[in-house]
Structure formats: C-alpha cells, structure tokens
Scaffold this active site. Structure first.
Site, PDB file in Angstrom:
ATOM      1  N   GLY A  18    -145.746  -8.916  59.799  1.00 37.38           N
ATOM      2  CA  GLY A  18    -146.991  -8.919  60.533  1.00 37.38           C
ATOM      3  C   GLY A  18    -148.005  -8.259  59.780  1.00 37.38           C
ATOM      4  O   GLY A  18    -149.104  -8.960  59.851  1.00 37.38           O
ATOM      5  N   ILE A  19    -147.774  -7.254  59.189  1.00 32.09           N
ATOM      6  CA  ILE A  19    -148.757  -6.521  58.372  1.00 32.09           C
ATOM      7  C   ILE A  19    -149.149  -7.363  57.177  1.00 32.09           C
ATOM      8  O   ILE A  19    -150.285  -7.583  56.623  1.00 32.09           O
ATOM      9  CB  ILE A  19    -148.538  -4.913  57.936  1.00 32.09           C
ATOM     10  CG1 ILE A  19    -148.355  -4.200  59.192  1.00 32.09           C
ATOM     11  CG2 ILE A  19    -149.407  -4.529  56.861  1.00 32.09           C
ATOM     12  CD1 ILE A  19    -147.969  -2.784  58.715  1.00 32.09           C
ATOM     13  N   ARG A  39    -138.534 -11.631  51.152  1.00 33.44           N
ATOM     14  CA  ARG A  39    -137.321 -12.107  50.887  1.00 33.44           C
ATOM     15  C   ARG A  39    -137.111 -13.243  51.833  1.00 33.44           C
ATOM     16  O   ARG A  39    -135.919 -14.266  51.545  1.00 33.44           O
ATOM     17  CB  ARG A  39    -136.268 -10.932  51.516  1.00 33.44           C
ATOM     18  CG  ARG A  39    -136.144  -9.758  50.708  1.00 33.44           C
ATOM     19  CD  ARG A  39    -135.088  -8.681  51.210  1.00 33.44           C
ATOM     20  NE  ARG A  39    -135.341  -8.445  52.489  1.00 33.44           N
ATOM     21  CZ  ARG A  39    -134.653  -7.675  53.389  1.00 33.44           C
ATOM     22  NH1 ARG A  39    -133.574  -7.428  53.021  1.00 33.44           N
ATOM     23  NH2 ARG A  39    -135.068  -7.442  54.741  1.00 33.44           N
ATOM     24  N   ASP A  65    -137.102 -10.217  46.357  1.00 31.58           N
ATOM     25  CA  ASP A  65    -136.422  -9.293  46.706  1.00 31.58           C
ATOM     26  C   ASP A  65    -137.145  -8.134  45.945  1.00 31.58           C
ATOM     27  O   ASP A  65    -137.058  -8.138  44.480  1.00 31.58           O
ATOM     28  CB  ASP A  65    -135.261  -9.437  46.281  1.00 31.58           C
ATOM     29  CG  ASP A  65    -134.444  -8.036  46.602  1.00 31.58           C
ATOM     30  OD1 ASP A  65    -134.862  -7.063  46.951  1.00 31.58           O
ATOM     31  OD2 ASP A  65    -132.947  -8.119  46.414  1.00 31.58           O
ATOM     32  N   ASN A  92    -146.592  -3.866  50.064  1.00 34.44           N
ATOM     33  CA  ASN A  92    -146.315  -3.707  51.574  1.00 34.44           C
ATOM     34  C   ASN A  92    -145.088  -3.756  52.027  1.00 34.44           C
ATOM     35  O   ASN A  92    -144.844  -3.283  53.136  1.00 34.44           O
ATOM     36  CB  ASN A  92    -147.206  -5.069  52.265  1.00 34.44           C
ATOM     37  CG  ASN A  92    -146.881  -5.059  53.650  1.00 34.44           C
ATOM     38  OD1 ASN A  92    -147.360  -4.480  54.633  1.00 34.44           O
ATOM     39  ND2 ASN A  92    -146.228  -5.939  54.051  1.00 34.44           N
ATOM     40  N   TYR A 157    -137.114   8.220  56.155  1.00 34.41           N
ATOM     41  CA  TYR A 157    -138.499   7.512  56.254  1.00 34.41           C
ATOM     42  C   TYR A 157    -139.700   8.277  55.798  1.00 34.41           C
ATOM     43  O   TYR A 157    -140.454   7.847  55.027  1.00 34.41           O
ATOM     44  CB  TYR A 157    -138.627   6.920  57.619  1.00 34.41           C
ATOM     45  CG  TYR A 157    -139.764   5.966  57.632  1.00 34.41           C
ATOM     46  CD1 TYR A 157    -139.774   4.577  57.040  1.00 34.41           C
ATOM     47  CD2 TYR A 157    -141.079   6.151  58.452  1.00 34.41           C
ATOM     48  CE1 TYR A 157    -140.975   3.781  57.121  1.00 34.41           C
ATOM     49  CE2 TYR A 157    -141.988   5.505  58.544  1.00 34.41           C
ATOM     50  CZ  TYR A 157    -142.006   4.024  57.803  1.00 34.41           C
ATOM     51  OH  TYR A 157    -143.094   3.161  58.149  1.00 34.41           O
ATOM     52  N   LYS A 161    -141.748   7.429  52.393  1.00 31.88           N
ATOM     53  CA  LYS A 161    -143.178   7.142  52.437  1.00 31.88           C
ATOM     54  C   LYS A 161    -144.048   8.411  51.969  1.00 31.88           C
ATOM     55  O   LYS A 161    -145.252   8.252  51.408  1.00 31.88           O
ATOM     56  CB  LYS A 161    -143.603   6.987  53.719  1.00 31.88           C
ATOM     57  CG  LYS A 161    -143.040   5.730  54.583  1.00 31.88           C
ATOM     58  CD  LYS A 161    -143.638   4.471  53.731  1.00 31.88           C
ATOM     59  CE  LYS A 161    -143.324   3.087  54.460  1.00 31.88           C
ATOM     60  NZ  LYS A 161    -143.825   1.986  53.702  1.00 31.88           N
ATOM     61  N   ILE A 192    -147.500   0.663  65.118  1.00 30.02           N
ATOM     62  CA  ILE A 192    -147.818  -0.742  65.285  1.00 30.02           C
ATOM     63  C   ILE A 192    -146.951  -1.585  65.795  1.00 30.02           C
ATOM     64  O   ILE A 192    -145.975  -1.519  65.646  1.00 30.02           O
ATOM     65  CB  ILE A 192    -148.285  -1.359  63.454  1.00 30.02           C
ATOM     66  CG1 ILE A 192    -149.061  -0.372  62.869  1.00 30.02           C
ATOM     67  CG2 ILE A 192    -148.843  -2.773  63.803  1.00 30.02           C
ATOM     68  CD1 ILE A 192    -149.554  -0.766  61.466  1.00 30.02           C
ATOM     69  N   THR A 194    -145.192  -4.410  65.389  1.00 27.64           N
ATOM     70  CA  THR A 194    -144.500  -5.265  64.543  1.00 27.64           C
ATOM     71  C   THR A 194    -142.866  -5.266  64.999  1.00 27.64           C
ATOM     72  O   THR A 194    -142.407  -4.225  65.220  1.00 27.64           O
ATOM     73  CB  THR A 194    -144.839  -4.593  63.155  1.00 27.64           C
ATOM     74  OG1 THR A 194    -143.968  -3.466  63.023  1.00 27.64           O
ATOM     75  CG2 THR A 194    -146.307  -4.433  62.801  1.00 27.64           C
TER      76      THR A 194
END
Length: 262
Positions: A18-19, A39, A65, A92, A157, A161, A192, A194
C-alpha cells in the site's frame, strides 16, 4: 501534476504494498520515472504497466528480495540501463510483528532485522555510486513512530525501526562530510490501513479487518483521532525526494497525528 519531481529517477522497494504503490503513483504524478521493486514480481509488473499507462516510459519493474545483495545489484543496474541514473532511493520494504521479547524467537528477530534494517544497509551502500553520479540525490527511509517510541510488545519491530532512524542520520552526516550532494531522511508514520498492519494485529492467525471497532481502538491513541494514510506518506516522500527539501538531511518527518507530542 505540478512537476515537483521532474527529472528525478527513483527506485522504490516494497512497491507492491500500500505505501510503496502510493509513493510510486505520487512520484510519477509529479514527473519522476520510477523503478518499482518487490518480492512479488507479478504485482510490481502490474503496477509498472499501470504507471506506464499514465505516462509512457515512466516505470520499470524488478522482482527484488531486499535481503539479497545480488538482487540489489540487478535492480540498480536495471534502473541505470533504462533511465540513465538514479537520484532517489526509497527504502520502503518492511515487515512487522507483535510480541514481547520473551515471546520473540531468534528466527523472527533475525527476519525483521534482515528486511527492515539489513536491507536498508545493503541498498544504501550499493546505491551510493549511482546517487553520486546523479546528484543532487535523496535517500528516503521508511521507519515508524515505533522507531522513536517503545512499546512493551514490539521488541523486534522497535529495534529494527529505531536502527533505521539512526542509520539514516549516520548516512546523512557521512555524505555531508564527504561533500556528496546526497541527503538522507526518514519518515515515521503511525498506524496505517495496510496489509502489514492487518497482519501485525492478526487474531487467531487471521489478519484483522479494519472494522469500526478496530479502527476506533487505534485512533483513540492518536490526538488527531484519525489513522495515517498511504497518501500522507506519499506527500512526505515527494517533499523529501524533491529539491524543495535541499537543506534537510539527517532529519525525520513524524506522521503520527500528534502522538509523539504527548
């Protein structure tokens, strides 16, 4: 189209999602040519076909990949061959999971860091010669509000990040010190709608639907009382990719509806 990205050539990873697809459409709408990679080769082939329908020759697609050095080399070479350079790299591609550290396997820890962090390292290092040759250039890294603020149940996560945020700043300073006209900045969205977020909050192994109850649960945490959208991210990416942000490097854009101000 206002032409804010006229002459820019961008490579966007994770473009089937989506992004990524929103950024690709926005970039083409502002005059850029884009290499869309993922991918899911069939999905980015379809996206490139769509984009070329908007403007002939605007896009190429690569199955990619992001954890593979060989795939990075092939994607960058394809962009160079078709478009003659690369002036914007958008890192992204990403994955997510919810689990406190005691419930996180080492395999899951490695998987998240391979995709979310190591791939940014591989791609940035491989892209730098192309970006230098096409300067002024820009690196746009997708981090997260979770890269700035910790949660009790997103250990891997959070870590991956946060590392992307700090890597971005280091790359920005390195390029500036060397006199290379390459800027590096990061974007930090909140929740978001997604597929990744649906999977992140999976219930009984099934991705969560964004029904009113689930949406309300997420938006209650955000002062503006709305979720981030893929378009919000795309607008920020346009700014960072354009020459309008020429003074901005080593910085972050928070798309969190005021969450980090609390």
């Amino acid at each position: 189209m206002t032409g804010r990205l006229d002459g820019k050539i961008a490579l966007i990873t994770g473009a089937a999602g989506g992004i990524g697809s929103a950024i690709a459409r926005a970039f083409v709408g502002e005059g850029a040519r884009v290499a869309v990679t993922d991918r899911d080769g069939a999905a980015v082939d379809a996206l490139a076909t769509e984009l070329n329908g908007i403007r002939a020759g605007a896009a190429l697609s690569c199955r990619h990949d992001v954890t593979s050095q060989a795939d990075w080399d092939a994607a960058l070479e394809a962009a160079e061959k078709q478009f003659g350079g690369l002036s914007v790299l958008v890192n992204n591609a990403g994955v997510a999971m919810i689990a406190p550290i005691e419930d996180t396997s080492f395999e899951d820890w490695r998987r998240l860091h391979d995709v979310n962090l190591d791939a940014v390292f591989l791609g940035t290092k491989a892209a730098l010669p192309y970006l230098r040759a096409s300067a002024p250039a820009s690196i746009v890294n997708l981090s997260s509000v979770a890269g700035l603020y910790a949660g009790h149940n997103v250990a891997a996560y959070n870590s991956s990040k946060a590392a992307v945020w700090m890597l971005t700043r280091s790359v920005a300073l390195s390029c500036a010190r060397k006199g290379w006209n390459i800027r590096a900045n990061s974007i930090h969205p909140t929740f978001i709608e997604t597929g990744m977020v649906r999977g992140m909050f999976a219930k009984d192994g099934e991705p969560r639907d964004f029904n009113d109850e689930f949406r309300d649960k997420l938006t209650r945490q955000i002062p503006l009382h709305r979720l981030c959208t893929v378009e919000d991210v795309a607008y920020a990416a346009i700014y960072l990719a354009s020459d309008e942000s020429a003074i901005m490097t080593g910085a972050e854009i928070k798309l969190d509806g005021g969450l980090s101000a609390m």
